[in-house]
Design a protein around this motif. Structure first.
Motif, short mmCIF file in Angstrom:
data_model
loop_
_atom_site.label_atom_id
_atom_site.label_comp_id
_atom_site.label_asym_id
_atom_site.label_seq_id
_atom_site.Cartn_x
_atom_site.Cartn_y
_atom_site.Cartn_z
N ARG A 235 0.82 -1.21 0.00
CA ARG A 235 0.00 0.00 0.00
C ARG A 235 0.86 1.26 0.00
O ARG A 235 0.44 2.29 -0.54
N THR B 77 -0.42 6.11 3.22
CA THR B 77 -0.55 7.33 2.40
C THR B 77 0.51 8.34 2.80
O THR B 77 1.16 8.94 1.94
N ASN C 120 -4.20 2.45 5.79
CA ASN C 120 -4.20 3.28 4.59
C ASN C 120 -3.77 4.71 4.89
O ASN C 120 -3.10 5.35 4.07
N TYR D 152 -8.00 -1.26 8.26
CA TYR D 152 -7.55 -0.74 6.98
C TYR D 152 -7.51 0.77 6.93
O TYR D 152 -6.66 1.35 6.26
#
Length: 425
Positions: A275, A397, A393, A389
């Motif tokens: 990710r 990010t 995330n 999540y």
């Protein structure tokens, strides 16, 4: 001019942090339902039906490989069952250090439609794809990963879009999760249906797609040549080529019937790295194509760019507000701090929104999970999505954004060994 009190500014930020993902959830749901009604509801049995094509042009299926000795044999043998009369397979060994090249040569000796391209050193996926595209005999190309299993009818569904519209430059397929033996694997099954699939449908309904799926996508070779093929210095070549094509005026379509089963990370470390790479690639694209977006011709991409920027801002604000929580606890009375932790109507709104989103996505996506025993069994695990999540995330990010800002322009993006998860035999 009267200054805005800090407490009021803080309240505005808190509302933005909470309501923005909820608002986008309803935006994606609305777009997903529009897509379903317009293009999807009368498709029939997606696991066996084939579209009626006016012709069957040759197709070149490209498989870039780096250390795929454990997976590539299964990938290619599954690929040989495509229900399409005219296709070749080009496997690219990109400087693998295992026995990938030997397996590819063995398969090529047994099957005449397989061609092997060997790159002596690790050049990166973008270079591998570009090399294979230049050597391909077909105008229509399909790229899949070396661990992917492409559904037998997928090629025909992808080709359909290129025949129907000469302005289509790429078609993104519908990846499904193969490995479902851990909590992370089960959550990703629901994520790809309730989140990823829904967003792709919505973006297609609204006009432009943020990215094709790198594990399964079709391309028109003329469109690739028009934009200079894949960029070798971008971490995520799939996001980059999506923006290059659309900024040049080419359209991207989403084909949910083009199923492709892939392996995904099932460890927190592997998920974090994956990710973070996705986030870094997204930020790299936002930085690189900022100037081209000033063109009036690119106005269709403005809402997508703005949404990406707002999402980045939201992630940084979440981290900032979480960092301030301990200070607020010490500065408030104990009773006020405990009251902040108690359930409010906003908690109910979050739960209801999640349930509605999962219900809508389950209705739309259930037919694509029949071969895996149905998707309803995996939606129980989606209760963990907002808890696990969202935090992952947000962190990836931030991490990806920092990496993108620190990366030197022109630095080659090469293969790295990734966590592909635990396969269920």
């Amino acid at each position: 001019m009267q200054e805005v009190p800090w407490w009021q500014f803080n309240e505005w930020l808190s509302r933005f942090v909470f309501y923005y993902p909820l608002l986008m959830a309803y935006v994606w749901m609305l777009g997903g339902m529009i897509y379903y009604v317009r293009w999807e509801r009368n498709r029939g049995n997606v696991l066996s039906d084939l579209p009626e094509l006016s012709e069957y042009p040759s197709v070149s299926i490209l498989i870039p490989c780096y250390n795929e000795g454990e997976n590539v044999r299964e990938t290619i043998e599954y690929l040989l069952h495509q229900q399409y009369p005219n296709y070749e397979i080009i496997a690219i060994n990109d400087g693998s250090k295992d026995n990938t090249l030997e397996i590819l040569h063995e398969l090529a000796d047994r099957h005449p439609q397989i061609r092997v391209v060997n790159l002596a050193s690790n050049q990166g996926k973008a270079v591998g794809l570009r090399t294979a595209a230049l050597l391909a005999n077909s105008e229509i190309l399909i790229g899949i990963d070396g661990d992917a299993l492409l559904a037998p009818n997928a090629t025909a569904w992808i080709v359909r879009h290129f025949l129907e519209d000469p302005h289509v430059g790429a078609v993104t397929g519908n990846p499904r999760i193969r490995n479902r033996s851990t909590l992370l694997g089960k959550i990703q099954v629901g994520e790809f249906s309730a989140i990823v699939g829904m967003i792709k449908r919505a973006q297609r309904s609204y006009g432009h797609v943020f990215t094709i799926s790198g594990v399964i996508a079709g391309f028109r070779k003329t469109a690739l040549h028009d934009v200079g093929y894949w960029s070798p210095d971008m971490v995520t070549e799939d996001i980059d080529i999506s923006w290059k094509l659309q900024l040049a005026g080419w359209a991207i379509r989403f084909e949910p019937n083009a199923l492709c089963w892939v392996l995904m990370p099932e460890t927190l470390n592997g998920l974090w790295k994956q990710r973070s790479r996705w986030a870094q690639g997204g930020v790299e694209v936002l930085l690189r194509y900022f100037r081209p977006l000033f063109s009036w011709r690119s106005r269709g991409m403005w809402p997508l760019y703005l949404e990406c920027c707002i999402s980045l801002t939201w992630a940084f604000l979440v981290v900032a507000m979480l960092a301030l929580v301990p200070f607020e606890w010490f500065s408030n009375e104990p009773q006020e701090a405990l009251e902040d932790l108690s359930p409010h109507w906003t908690s109910m709104l979050l739960c209801v929104t999640c349930l509605i989103q999962f219900a809508v996505s389950l209705t739309i996506d259930s037919s694509y999970e029949r071969k895996s025993g149905g998707s309803a069994q995996h939606y129980y695990w989606m209760i963990w999505y907002p808890i696990i999540y969202w935090l992952i995330n947000v962190g990836t990010t931030i991490n990806g954004c920092i990496k993108a800002l620190r990366k030197k322009r022109g630095q080659r993006a090469v293969w790295v060994t990734l966590d592909r998860g635990l396969r269920q035999k």
